[in-house]
Design a protein around this motif. Structure first.
Motif, PDB file in Angstrom:
ATOM      1  N   LEU A 205      48.018  38.496  79.733  1.00 34.05           N
ATOM      2  CA  LEU A 205      48.146  38.188  78.307  1.00 34.05           C
ATOM      3  C   LEU A 205      46.824  37.688  77.726  1.00 34.05           C
ATOM      4  O   LEU A 205      46.465  38.029  76.597  1.00 34.05           O
ATOM      5  N   PHE A 206      46.093  36.894  78.501  1.00 35.99           N
ATOM      6  CA  PHE A 206      44.777  36.419  78.048  1.00 35.99           C
ATOM      7  C   PHE A 206      43.819  37.605  77.822  1.00 35.99           C
ATOM      8  O   PHE A 206      43.072  37.643  76.835  1.00 35.99           O
ATOM      9  N   ILE A 207      43.851  38.549  78.753  1.00 37.71           N
ATOM     10  CA  ILE A 207      42.957  39.712  78.642  1.00 37.71           C
ATOM     11  C   ILE A 207      43.371  40.596  77.453  1.00 37.71           C
ATOM     12  O   ILE A 207      42.515  41.110  76.723  1.00 37.71           O
ATOM     13  N   ILE A 208      44.680  40.761  77.257  1.00 32.04           N
ATOM     14  CA  ILE A 208      45.162  41.536  76.105  1.00 32.04           C
ATOM     15  C   ILE A 208      44.734  40.859  74.804  1.00 32.04           C
ATOM     16  O   ILE A 208      44.269  41.512  73.868  1.00 32.04           O
ATOM     17  N   GLN A 209      44.867  39.533  74.752  1.00 33.61           N
ATOM     18  CA  GLN A 209      44.450  38.784  73.569  1.00 33.61           C
ATOM     19  C   GLN A 209      42.959  38.972  73.294  1.00 33.61           C
ATOM     20  O   GLN A 209      42.546  39.174  72.150  1.00 33.61           O
ATOM     21  N   TYR A 210      42.159  38.906  74.339  1.00 38.09           N
ATOM     22  CA  TYR A 210      40.710  39.115  74.199  1.00 38.09           C
ATOM     23  C   TYR A 210      40.403  40.500  73.652  1.00 38.09           C
ATOM     24  O   TYR A 210      39.588  40.674  72.749  1.00 38.09           O
ATOM     25  N   ARG A 211      41.087  41.529  74.193  1.00 36.83           N
ATOM     26  CA  ARG A 211      40.845  42.902  73.759  1.00 36.83           C
ATOM     27  C   ARG A 211      41.255  43.107  72.307  1.00 36.83           C
ATOM     28  O   ARG A 211      40.552  43.747  71.527  1.00 36.83           O
ATOM     29  N   LEU A 212      42.398  42.540  71.921  1.00 40.32           N
ATOM     30  CA  LEU A 212      42.874  42.686  70.547  1.00 40.32           C
ATOM     31  C   LEU A 212      41.981  41.930  69.568  1.00 40.32           C
ATOM     32  O   LEU A 212      41.734  42.396  68.456  1.00 40.32           O
ATOM     33  N   GLN A 213      41.485  40.770  69.977  1.00 39.20           N
ATOM     34  CA  GLN A 213      40.567  40.018  69.115  1.00 39.20           C
ATOM     35  C   GLN A 213      39.263  40.778  68.910  1.00 39.20           C
ATOM     36  O   GLN A 213      38.725  40.809  67.800  1.00 39.20           O
ATOM     37  N   ALA A 214      38.760  41.402  69.979  1.00 35.69           N
ATOM     38  CA  ALA A 214      37.535  42.196  69.863  1.00 35.69           C
ATOM     39  C   ALA A 214      37.754  43.371  68.925  1.00 35.69           C
ATOM     40  O   ALA A 214      36.895  43.706  68.102  1.00 35.69           O
ATOM     41  N   GLN A 215      38.919  43.998  69.029  1.00 38.72           N
ATOM     42  CA  GLN A 215      39.225  45.119  68.152  1.00 38.72           C
ATOM     43  C   GLN A 215      39.372  44.654  66.709  1.00 38.72           C
ATOM     44  O   GLN A 215      38.946  45.334  65.784  1.00 38.72           O
ATOM     45  N   ALA A 216      39.974  43.478  66.521  1.00 38.47           N
ATOM     46  CA  ALA A 216      40.133  42.947  65.169  1.00 38.47           C
ATOM     47  C   ALA A 216      38.788  42.616  64.540  1.00 38.47           C
ATOM     48  O   ALA A 216      38.582  42.828  63.340  1.00 38.47           O
ATOM     49  N   LEU A 217      37.848  42.118  65.344  1.00 39.95           N
ATOM     50  CA  LEU A 217      36.511  41.827  64.827  1.00 39.95           C
ATOM     51  C   LEU A 217      35.797  43.092  64.385  1.00 39.95           C
ATOM     52  O   LEU A 217      35.067  43.098  63.392  1.00 39.95           O
TER      53      LEU A 217
END
Length: 409
Positions: free
Chosen positions: A211-223
């Motif tokens: 979940l932490f890694i998914i959150q990181y990936r989604l945040q990078a995509q959102a940026l």
């Protein structure tokens, strides 16, 4: 327990798909991908054992060899984030315990199926050795990762937080071991209850890491898409090509080629004040919103964001700022990259240059390198090696042009 295992495997597979589907993967992301593959494989093996095997030894008393790979992979990831020139393969030997344990794990599994009584001694020895190896790996490597993350510059904040979170998850394993020893010494619970509880916590821990890694990936995509007010379809090809073509078409509209051969600008539909107002709106959008970090930014999207007709925006860029859309946006990207590189040089940090380029909005390594060379006269690596006191004479004209090109007249 089976539900936790299959849910964790699903989360690992989902995170893996997010990384594979992403067009803008950072160099260090490949190590996160391998970690996700290990988690998915680990949990899949456990699910098969719990679902298909009737052996209590396989279910509750068999350490998985993949546990030995997590610590080295996380440490290699932290090193790669810190230094783009770091090559993980130079530390391949850190995974030797994993490969050795995998071979023994396979041997014992076959032995348990064919000759269970004869496999008990091997299983006991394997569990005893791997237990201490896992404890060492999940203690030493996370602590090293925390040390590396503390040295990362502020603009690697998301990676820094991810490293800290995963390291904390791994440090939970030796903490559980200590708690288990205390409980055993007090004889508070029976061994079966303790074993089941520890395994539930351990598998839940893997789920949380995913979940932490998914959150990181989604945040990078959102940026990457933070500057977009609404979803836009991606361009099918590399960024520079379609933008140049659009600007060439726009330039044909804004210029007339008379018989004499000289290009005569088309008469402006905007007043000087209107041009200046649009240029100021552009400058504010670039400085405050950093819209240039959107790798899929187009002239149409930009005109929508500043609520200005496309042909008026193109007129301001070409006739007032004397730049194409591609030049204007990439100048801002270059200014951002140069600013970050200068900060790295001041802090004596070796940055991941390609990651800086991606974060600034470039989505092509070749176009970034070409534009960087054209702007500074150096490759990114050569630029970092230049002493600050000797770089000014060569770079000054380019810096002046870069500053002037992104400010309204």
């Amino acid at each position: 327990m089976e539900y936790i295992i299959i849910l964790g495997a699903f989360q690992a597979l989902l995170a893996l798909c997010l990384f594979i589907a992403s067009r803008r993967r950072k160099p260090a992301d490949s190590l996160l991908t391998w970690m996700l593959i290990c988690i998915f494989t680990h949990l899949s093996i456990k699910f098969i054992i719990y679902a298909a095997s009737g052996s209590i030894l396989l279910k509750t008393a068999f350490n998985t060899f993949i546990d030995l790979a997590y610590g080295p992979l996380l440490w290699m990831y932290a090193r790669k984030v810190k230094n783009d020139h770091y090559r993980p393969l130079q530390h391949w030997y850190l995974l030797l315990p994993t490969f050795a344990a995998a071979a023994i794990y396979t041997f014992i599994t076959v032995k348990l199926i064919s000759d269970p009584p004869g496999a008990v001694r091997w299983l006991s020895l394997y569990n005893e050795v791997t237990k201490y190896l896992i404890l060492l790996s999940t203690t030493i490597f996370p602590l090293l990762c925390l040390q590396v993350s503390a040295q990362l510059p502020a603009f690697w904040k998301s990676e820094q937080q991810l490293i800290k979170k995963i390291a904390a998850c791994f440090l939970l394993i030796p903490a559980l071991w200590m708690i288990t020893n205390i409980i055993n010494a007090l004889h508070a619970l029976d061994d079966q209850t303790i074993n089941t509880g520890i395994r539930i916590i351990a598998y839940s821990n893997m789920l949380v890491m995913c979940l932490f890694i998914i959150q990181y990936r989604l945040q990078a995509q959102a940026l990457n898409n933070k500057a977009s007010d609404e979803k836009q379809p991606a361009e099918p090809s590399d960024f520079p090509v379609p933008v140049i073509l659009v600007e060439e078409k726009e330039s044909l509209v804004l210029a007339v080629q008379p018989a004499g051969g000289d290009v005569v600008p088309r008469k402006s539909a905007l007043t000087t004040l209107q041009r200046e107002a649009i240029a100021v709106k552009l400058a504010v959008l670039m400085q405050e919103k950093k819209i240039y970090t959107d790798p899929e930014l187009t002239l149409e999207k930009l005109s929508s964001l500043i609520k200005t007709p496309r042909h008026h925006l193109s007129e301001v860029l070409n006739q007032y700022l004397h730049q194409t859309f591609y030049q204007y946006i990439n100048d801002h990207r270059m200014k951002e990259v140069l600013h970050l590189l200068d900060r790295c040089r001041q802090q004596e940090v070796t940055p991941n240059i390609l990651s800086l380029a991606y974060d600034a909005g470039f989505n092509s390594k070749s176009s970034f390198n070409q534009y960087f060379k054209k702007t500074t006269g150096y490759t990114p690596t050569e630029y970092l090696k230049q002493p600050r006191k000797t770089e000014s004479p060569r770079l000054a004209p380019n810096y002046i042009n870069l500053q002037q090109s992104i400010q309204p007249h």
